[in-house]
Design a protein around this motif. Structure first.
Motif, short mmCIF file in Angstrom:
data_model
loop_
_atom_site.label_atom_id
_atom_site.label_comp_id
_atom_site.label_asym_id
_atom_site.label_seq_id
_atom_site.Cartn_x
_atom_site.Cartn_y
_atom_site.Cartn_z
N ALA A 76 0.94 -1.29 -0.12
CA ALA A 76 0.19 -0.19 -0.16
C ALA A 76 0.93 1.04 -0.08
CB ALA A 76 -0.94 0.03 1.13
N LEU A 77 0.65 1.98 -0.72
CA LEU A 77 1.24 3.36 -1.03
C LEU A 77 2.90 3.15 -1.12
CD1 LEU A 77 -0.33 5.62 1.72
CD2 LEU A 77 -1.06 5.67 -0.56
N CYS A 115 -3.75 0.77 10.99
CA CYS A 115 -4.14 2.07 10.88
C CYS A 115 -3.21 2.84 11.90
CB CYS A 115 -5.55 2.56 11.63
SG CYS A 115 -6.05 4.08 11.61
N GLU A 116 -2.60 3.94 10.98
CA GLU A 116 -1.57 4.61 11.84
C GLU A 116 -2.21 5.56 12.88
OE1 GLU A 116 0.81 7.28 9.31
OE2 GLU A 116 1.11 5.37 7.91
N ASP A 117 -3.49 5.79 13.00
CA ASP A 117 -3.98 6.59 14.28
C ASP A 117 -4.29 5.64 15.32
OD1 ASP A 117 -3.34 8.89 12.72
OD2 ASP A 117 -5.38 9.17 12.39
N CYS A 118 -5.24 4.60 15.08
CA CYS A 118 -5.96 3.85 15.92
C CYS A 118 -5.20 2.46 16.48
CB CYS A 118 -7.38 3.93 15.75
SG CYS A 118 -7.83 2.69 14.27
N GLY A 119 -4.30 2.09 15.35
CA GLY A 119 -3.70 0.89 15.54
C GLY A 119 -4.40 -0.33 15.19
N GLY A 120 -5.83 -0.05 14.61
CA GLY A 120 -6.76 -1.16 14.17
C GLY A 120 -6.07 -1.96 12.97
N LEU A 121 -6.32 -3.12 13.01
CA LEU A 121 -5.71 -4.03 12.07
C LEU A 121 -6.69 -3.98 10.71
CD1 LEU A 121 -3.55 -6.43 11.26
CD2 LEU A 121 -5.33 -8.22 12.16
N ASP A 141 -2.72 11.79 2.57
CA ASP A 141 -1.61 12.48 2.64
C ASP A 141 -0.33 11.57 2.91
OD1 ASP A 141 -2.80 14.99 2.28
OD2 ASP A 141 -3.29 15.37 4.20
N GLY A 142 -0.42 10.42 2.44
CA GLY A 142 0.70 9.33 2.65
C GLY A 142 0.43 8.70 3.79
N HIS A 143 -0.51 8.58 4.48
CA HIS A 143 -0.85 7.87 5.85
C HIS A 143 -1.65 6.75 5.62
CE1 HIS A 143 1.18 10.61 8.50
NE2 HIS A 143 0.74 11.61 7.65
N ILE A 144 -1.63 5.50 6.10
CA ILE A 144 -2.37 4.52 6.15
C ILE A 144 -3.51 4.41 7.23
CG2 ILE A 144 -2.29 2.06 6.17
CD1 ILE A 144 -0.70 2.92 3.64
N ASN A 175 -9.67 8.10 8.85
CA ASN A 175 -9.62 8.99 7.45
C ASN A 175 -10.73 9.92 7.57
OD1 ASN A 175 -10.95 9.44 4.73
ND2 ASN A 175 -8.68 8.76 4.14
N SER A 176 -12.04 9.40 7.82
CA SER A 176 -13.39 10.51 8.15
C SER A 176 -13.00 11.49 8.80
CB SER A 176 -14.48 9.76 8.37
OG SER A 176 -14.61 8.68 7.61
#
Length: 180
Positions: A125-126, A137-143, A156-159, A165-166
């Protein structure tokens, strides 16, 4: 007068006289024979010594079985699956994966099959590579590979997962409207 003497079967053979010269001549003949034999034998492509017994043929070359080894771990590959890199170097499968497998962008470890397996899953990905368990997820760490947050929603280049994302988009639009 005859130069040759004939013997009958019941007559005794004359004793052979061994002189130093005759022993030396026989020894030299033996050595020449052995040298000639060794010159006709195939040579091992690793140690370049003649192969006197079992010849192992691989990659178009001849090897002593104990000379056919992995370039990294030096384990004998006689009867063991192996592979060859672009430079012609011979590797056991495990070391080949360690050296050439893509690296996970999160944990930096090679993405390679588990012991006893021949294949593995790599997520891209990316333009980045991930293990299935590192694809989060880079924010919540969810698989991102299973469950409700399945799928990647890059920003913006973040997974990111769909929820994060929302949230980021809402935060960006809120900031943009307050900046006006």
């Amino acid at each position: 007068m005859s130069v040759f003497r004939s013997f009958q079967a019941d007559q005794q053979q004359p004793p052979i006289q061994l002189t130093f010269a005759s022993v030396l001549l026989r020894w030299c003949s033996y050595l020449l024979c052995m040298i000639s034999l060794q010159n006709t034998l195939e040579k091992c492509s690793v140690c370049e010594e003649p192969i006197m017994e079992k010849i192992l043929r691989a990659t178009g070359k001849a090897y002593h079985p104990h000379c056919f080894t992995c370039v990294m771990c030096h384990r004998s590959l006689d009867g063991i699956p192996f592979t060859v890199d672009a430079g012609g170097n011979i590797h056991c499968i495990e070391d080949f994966h360690k050296k050439f497998a893509p690296r996970c962008s999160v944990c930096k470890e090679p993405i390679m099959p588990a012991p006893g397996q021949e294949e593995t899953v790599r997520i891209v990905a990316l333009d980045r590579d991930f293990h299935v368990q590192c694809y989060r997820c880079e924010d919540c760490g969810g698989l991102l590979s299973e469950g409700d947050n399945q799928g990647c929603y890059p920003l913006d280049g973040h997974i990111l997962c769909k929820t994060c994302n929302s949230a980021r988009i809402q935060a960006l639009t809120a900031k943009a409207s307050t900046d006006l």
